[in-house]
Enzyme design. Structure first.
Site, mmCIF file in Angstrom:
data_model
loop_
_atom_site.group_PDB
_atom_site.id
_atom_site.type_symbol
_atom_site.label_atom_id
_atom_site.label_comp_id
_atom_site.label_asym_id
_atom_site.label_seq_id
_atom_site.Cartn_x
_atom_site.Cartn_y
_atom_site.Cartn_z
ATOM 1 N N ASP A 78 0.801 -1.231 0.000
ATOM 2 C CA ASP A 78 0.000 0.000 0.000
ATOM 3 C C ASP A 78 0.834 1.281 0.000
ATOM 4 O O ASP A 78 1.972 1.311 0.436
ATOM 5 C CB ASP A 78 -0.972 0.018 1.185
ATOM 6 N N GLU A 135 -0.741 -2.018 5.106
ATOM 7 C CA GLU A 135 0.137 -1.967 6.289
ATOM 8 C C GLU A 135 0.016 -0.629 7.000
ATOM 9 O O GLU A 135 0.105 -0.549 8.218
ATOM 10 C CB GLU A 135 1.589 -2.235 5.885
ATOM 11 N N GLU A 136 -0.176 0.450 6.223
ATOM 12 C CA GLU A 136 -0.259 1.789 6.826
ATOM 13 C C GLU A 136 -1.568 1.987 7.573
ATOM 14 O O GLU A 136 -1.797 3.026 8.176
ATOM 15 C CB GLU A 136 -0.125 2.870 5.740
ATOM 16 N N ARG A 176 17.972 -6.594 14.463
ATOM 17 C CA ARG A 176 17.925 -6.512 15.917
ATOM 18 C C ARG A 176 17.395 -7.802 16.501
ATOM 19 O O ARG A 176 16.438 -8.372 15.974
ATOM 20 C CB ARG A 176 16.940 -5.406 16.326
ATOM 21 N N HIS A 363 7.822 8.469 4.681
ATOM 22 C CA HIS A 363 6.584 9.261 4.679
ATOM 23 C C HIS A 363 6.802 10.713 4.230
ATOM 24 O O HIS A 363 5.859 11.479 4.163
ATOM 25 C CB HIS A 363 5.866 9.237 6.048
HETATM 26 ZN ZN LIG Z 1 4.990 3.733 6.515
HETATM 27 ZN ZN LIG Z 2 6.355 0.997 5.596
#
Ligand SMILES: [Zn+2]
Ligand SMILES: [Zn+2]
Length: 394
Positions: A78, A135-136, A176, A363
């Site tokens: 997305d 996902e956003e 990580r 973003h």
């Molecule tokens: Zn994002």
């Molecule tokens: Zn992302």
């Protein structure tokens, strides 16, 4: 150089072209119809029998020549409601929409992995490709899990990646052990007083003064109640209230985000916040309403999967190019729903390049990432999946 990296680099122009095509046609969560169709068609050409699930999600399984475990690889598809300001030949053709988080790259990389692994003749097990929507927000991972993407065949482990444009360059990764991303929850508080004349405050109950005390008091949760060694964020993003300069506001609405890594601290946050909201509102004779909405869970990497990814990355990229990220990010990532179900490693794929203007944060309206990272991401996912299957050969 690993053979799969060499092959990934040979395939790179094709996947870069696909990435640019997706970049020019961004779609928001659960509206990724074109992207989803593009993914579907590509997988079908590889004879992978893709299926559409959870609206615009796509899943396909590559079955190896011999039986074994199943590892899943995930990409998000997305875009964001951001108007692109970056100047290049493949700028978004849709005003107000942009791939400002690199999910176009994630999608292209995973398609490339599907092609790479389809060419491997002795795959001892299966690889499932999961292309998820939204996902956003509102989140596509959970609906895909509910639609059964982790079963039939049962998924035993999983990998995911995200491009990073702040620190690491193409050919480098950072990973990580343990915490990777925070659980991003939302709060909404409405402070309710009594409206009145600005000149006669004694006849009103001022919601703005109360909200002012509340804004300051809420910060004492993080600074005075929580162990300073545990990362917690409480940020208020909006304050809305009032009508004009000489009117006392009857209501103020505050909204914010609460970010935690520990599930125990997370579950304690609603009570901590409401105690202060109630205390401050009582003190100033206001009423209130309070809503706490849980977002994605925090993302934690599995020890064993992270060690495997690290080991493979060191072989493919050289030890000097594999970093351990010193801190988790307080951003959210709905890959965490997969990580709650199966052992996973989610890592950051270096894609910074100032000379190519690929150094804006995720973003940002000028966000772009170094496409030289595409074959690197392909090779790492493919090699790690292959290594996992060989290690668990039936
Ligand atoms: Zn994002
Ligand atoms: Zn992302």
């Amino acid at each position: 150089m690993s053979t799969l990296l060499e092959r990934a680099q040979a395939l790179a122009p094709e996947l870069v072209a696909i990435r640019r095509d997706i970049h020019q046609h961004p779609e928001v969560g659960f509206a990724e119809h074109r992207t989803s169709q593009l993914v579907f068609n590509y997988l079908q050409e590889l004879s992978l029998k893709p299926q559409i699930v959870a609206g615009t999600g796509v899943v396909a399984t590559l079955r190896g020549k011999s039986p074994g475990k199943t590892i899943a690889l995930r990409a998000d598809m997305d875009a964001l409601t951001v108007t692109e300001q970056a100047e290049h030949t493949y700028t978004s053709k849709t005003p107000g929409l942009m791939h400002a988080c690199g999910h176009d790259g994630h999608t292209a990389i995973l398609l490339g992995v599907a092609k790479l692994l389809s060419e491997v003749k002795d795959l001892p097990g299966n690889v499932k490709f999961i292309f998820q929507p939204a996902e956003e927000g509102p989140g596509g991972a959970l609906p895909m899990i509910e639609a059964g993407v982790l079963t039939n065949p049962q998924v035993h482990a999983m990998l995911g990646l995200h491009v990073g444009t702040v620190q690491y360059t193409a050919g480098q990764i950072a990973l990580r052990y343990g915490s990777v991303c925070a659980a991003p929850d939302n709060i909404e508080i409405v402070v309710k007083g009594k409206g009145g004349h600005g000149g006669h405050p004694h006849e009103a109950i001022d919601a703005i003064v109360t909200a002012g005390h509340l804004i300051v008091a809420l910060q004492s949760i993080v600074s005075r109640e929580i162990d300073p060694a545990a990362a917690v964020v409480l940020s208020l993003g909006t304050v809305r209230g009032g009508y004009r300069e000489n009117v006392i506001a009857d209501e103020v609405m505050l909204t914010g985000t609460v970010r935690t890594l520990s599930p125990e601290i997370r579950s304690s946050m609603p009570d901590r916040i409401e105690r202060i909201v109630k205390g401050v509102c009582d003190s100033f004779r206001c009423h209130y309403s309070f809503t706490y909405t849980q977002g994605y869970p925090a993302l934690h990497n599995d020890e064993v999967m992270t060690a495997l990814t690290e080991e493979v990355a060191q072989e493919v990229l050289g030890s000097a190019n594999v970093f351990r990220a010193p801190h988790p990010t307080m951003g959210g990532e709905d890959f965490s729903y997969f990580a709650e179900k199966v052992p996973t490693c989610f890592f950051m794929l270096g894609a910074t390049n100032s000379a190519k203007q690929c150094d804006y944060v995720l973003h940002h309206p000028k966000f772009n990432f170094d496409e030289d990272a595409i074959p690197v991401g392909m090779a790492l996912l493919a090699e790690t999946a292959y290594a996992y299957l060989k290690k668990h050969r039936a």
